[in-house]
Structure formats: C-alpha cells, structure tokens
Write an enzyme that holds these catalytic residues in place. Structure first.
Site, PDB file in Angstrom:
ATOM      1  CG  ASP A 115      -0.963  -8.819  -8.002  1.00 19.89           C
ATOM      2  OD1 ASP A 115      -1.655  -9.667  -7.402  1.00 19.89           O
ATOM      3  OD2 ASP A 115       0.032  -8.289  -7.489  1.00 19.89           O
TER       4      ASP A 115
ATOM      5  CG  ASN B 118      10.972  -4.164  -4.364  1.00 23.53           C
ATOM      6  OD1 ASN B 118       9.839  -4.254  -3.876  1.00 23.53           O
ATOM      7  ND2 ASN B 118      11.229  -4.439  -5.632  1.00 23.53           N
TER       8      ASN B 118
ATOM      9  CG  HIS C 141       6.695  -5.044  -4.781  1.00 24.02           C
ATOM     10  ND1 HIS C 141       7.423  -6.000  -5.453  1.00 24.02           N
ATOM     11  CD2 HIS C 141       5.956  -5.732  -3.873  1.00 24.02           C
ATOM     12  CE1 HIS C 141       7.125  -7.181  -4.970  1.00 24.02           C
ATOM     13  NE2 HIS C 141       6.241  -7.054  -4.004  1.00 24.02           N
TER      14      HIS C 141
ATOM     15  CD  GLU D  80       8.611  -5.108  -8.731  1.00 22.75           C
ATOM     16  OE1 GLU D  80       9.090  -4.646  -7.672  1.00 22.75           O
ATOM     17  OE2 GLU D  80       8.364  -6.316  -8.881  1.00 22.75           O
TER      18      GLU D  80
HETATM   19  P1  PGA Z   1       4.488 -11.758   0.694  1.00 22.26           P
HETATM   20  O1  PGA Z   1       4.486 -10.763  -0.543  1.00 22.26           O
HETATM   21  O2  PGA Z   1       3.172 -11.534   1.403  1.00 22.26           O
HETATM   22  O3  PGA Z   1       4.567 -13.121   0.091  1.00 22.26           O
HETATM   23  O4  PGA Z   1       5.657 -11.399   1.543  1.00 22.26           O
HETATM   24  C1  PGA Z   1       4.149  -9.438  -0.362  1.00 22.26           C
HETATM   25  C2  PGA Z   1       4.449  -8.677  -1.625  1.00 22.26           C
HETATM   26  O5  PGA Z   1       5.498  -8.929  -2.259  1.00 22.26           O
HETATM   27  O6  PGA Z   1       3.650  -7.806  -1.992  1.00 22.26           O
END
Ligand code: PGA
Length: 240
Positions: free
Chosen positions: A67, A135, A137, A142
């Site tokens: 992304d 959450n 995702h 999302e």
């Molecule tokens: P993080 O993010 O590795 O910074 O915890 C993971 C994500 O939100 O996919």
C-alpha cells in the site's frame, strides 16, 4: 494456519527471518510481497544483517508493497516507498527497478489500481508479508471490505489515522486516503506470513485465528489460505 508463538519481539523477528530466508534459499529470484509499519522493522534488520554477513544477494529478487498513501511522492519521508528504502532496500543489493509500489501521485487513481493489479497478476508472489491492525485490518483493508476486492483507494478510518499519526509531526499531516492491495490480491500469494506484536493486537489475532471468517475482520480471510504462517509474540497471542 500454522501458528508460531515467540517469547518476544526479537524472537518474532528471528523466526520471521527464517521463513523469509527459506523462500530465498529455494528461489534466489523470488517475488516478495512486503509490508510497512512497525512490526516488520525487526525482520528487515535481520535481512540487512544477513546480507552484510553472508553476502546473500537480492539482485534476482522482485518486491511488491501492499500500500501507499495518496498524495505523497516517493521522496516524501512519510511515503511507504521511502520507508522501504530506508528500512530495507538501501541496505541490500536489490535492484530498485524491481521494487513495485502504488504511485501515490498517480493522476488517475483507477488507472493506477488497474496497472498494479495487472502487474500483480503477471508476477505471482512467492510470499506475502503482512501486519495486522488492532481492528483486524490487513494492509489498508478496513473492516467491511469485500473479500473479492483488488487494488483500490480507501478513505482511512479515524482509528487508522490516529494509529499512524505517531509517524507524523502532527495528526493533520496524515494523508486521508491510500492505495492498497485488496484481500483478493493478498490471497493470491503462494504463501502468507503475518506478524503480530503487542497486547493491542491480541483481540484481532484471536478473531483472525479462532473467530468466524467475516469481512468485519479482514484478517480472518487468512483462515482460507492453504499456506499461511502467523508469528505472534506472547502478548499478541495472549488469547489463543
Ligand atoms: P504496525 O501496523 O506494524 O505498525 O502495528 C500493522 C498494521 O496496521 O497493519
């Protein structure tokens, strides 16, 4: 889903490196799906260290990132392309021409999504690395994202904007939209490696592994992948 529980973040990173190294040992021209965020940073350090110490070459490797923020250029230090250079690509000998990511400045978003989907379709990934959001995702998909979605532009949720604000000077600077591979592109990878660290991921990890497969928890789709490995530290695995 194969589950590996690590005693801490260091062990999580080491075990993740072993999974990645096995793919590279088998195929020095492997196609890697890579991810940004805090969680994979330790893995990328291990990959850089291994390159330094053993001389493992990445010249034949191609990489696709999940992304990218809409509106940020490749040299913006908050862009995910910049993150990948800083944390990995500048520390190994990968050919930057073989590192793909959505173009945050693409003038026509739909065309950029089609371009990325076509590239992904013609270049199957040997492994896709993922983090998981609190959450549930995966990438910027999302809760509520249909499982058959391919690369698309999303409006980031308030929760994700707040989580990502820690990387910016001020929350007002966090872009509100992003390109992301969809769940369908993620599932097309031959193997998936998902990493989870910290107590704030425990509910999402529980739902992903033990809950019903539902678009309300995007990571739950991974239960349907034939070759998915989860590496979680003790805190993230607390509810398993
Ligand atoms: P993080 O993010 O590795 O910074 O915890 C993971 C994500 O939100 O996919």
């Amino acid at each position: 889903m194969k589950i590996i529980i690590a005693k801490d973040y260091e062990e999580l990173s080491q075990k993740a490196f072993e999974v990645m190294a096995a793919v590279l040992d088998q195929n020095p021209n492997a196609v890697l799906g890579l991810a940004t965020g805090s969680t994979p940073v330790g893995l990328y350090e291990k990959m850089a260290e291994d390159h330094r110490k053993t001389g493992r070459s990445y010249k034949g490797v191609s990489a696709f990132n999940l992304d990218e923020y809409v509106g940020l250029s490749a040299d913006n230090d908050q862009s995910y392309r910049y993150f990948m250079r800083k944390n990995l690509f500048d520390k190994i000998d990968i050919d930057l021409n073989k590192t793909e990511i959505e173009n945050g400045l693409a003038p026509v978003a739909e065309e950029e999504c089609l371009r990325y989907n076509a590239l992904l379709a013609k270049t199957p990934r040997d492994i896709q690395l993922l983090g998981i959001g609190a959450n549930g995702h995966i990438a910027f998909n999302e809760p509520g994202t249909p499982f058959d979605t391919e690369t698309h532009v999303v409006d980031l949720t308030q929760n994700t904007i707040e989580m990502n604000a820690r990387f910016f000077k001020d929350i007002s600077e966090v872009p509100r939209r992003a390109f992301t591979m969809g769940p369908k592109n993620i599932m097309d990878a031959r193997r998936i490696l998902i990493l989870a660290s910290g107590a704030n991921k425990a509910d999402a990890v529980y739902g992903m592994v033990k809950g019903t497969v539902t678009e309300d928890l995007p990571a739950s789709i991974l239960q349907r992948h034939p070759d998915c490995v989860l590496i979680a530290d003790k805190e993230a695995a607390a509810r398993l």
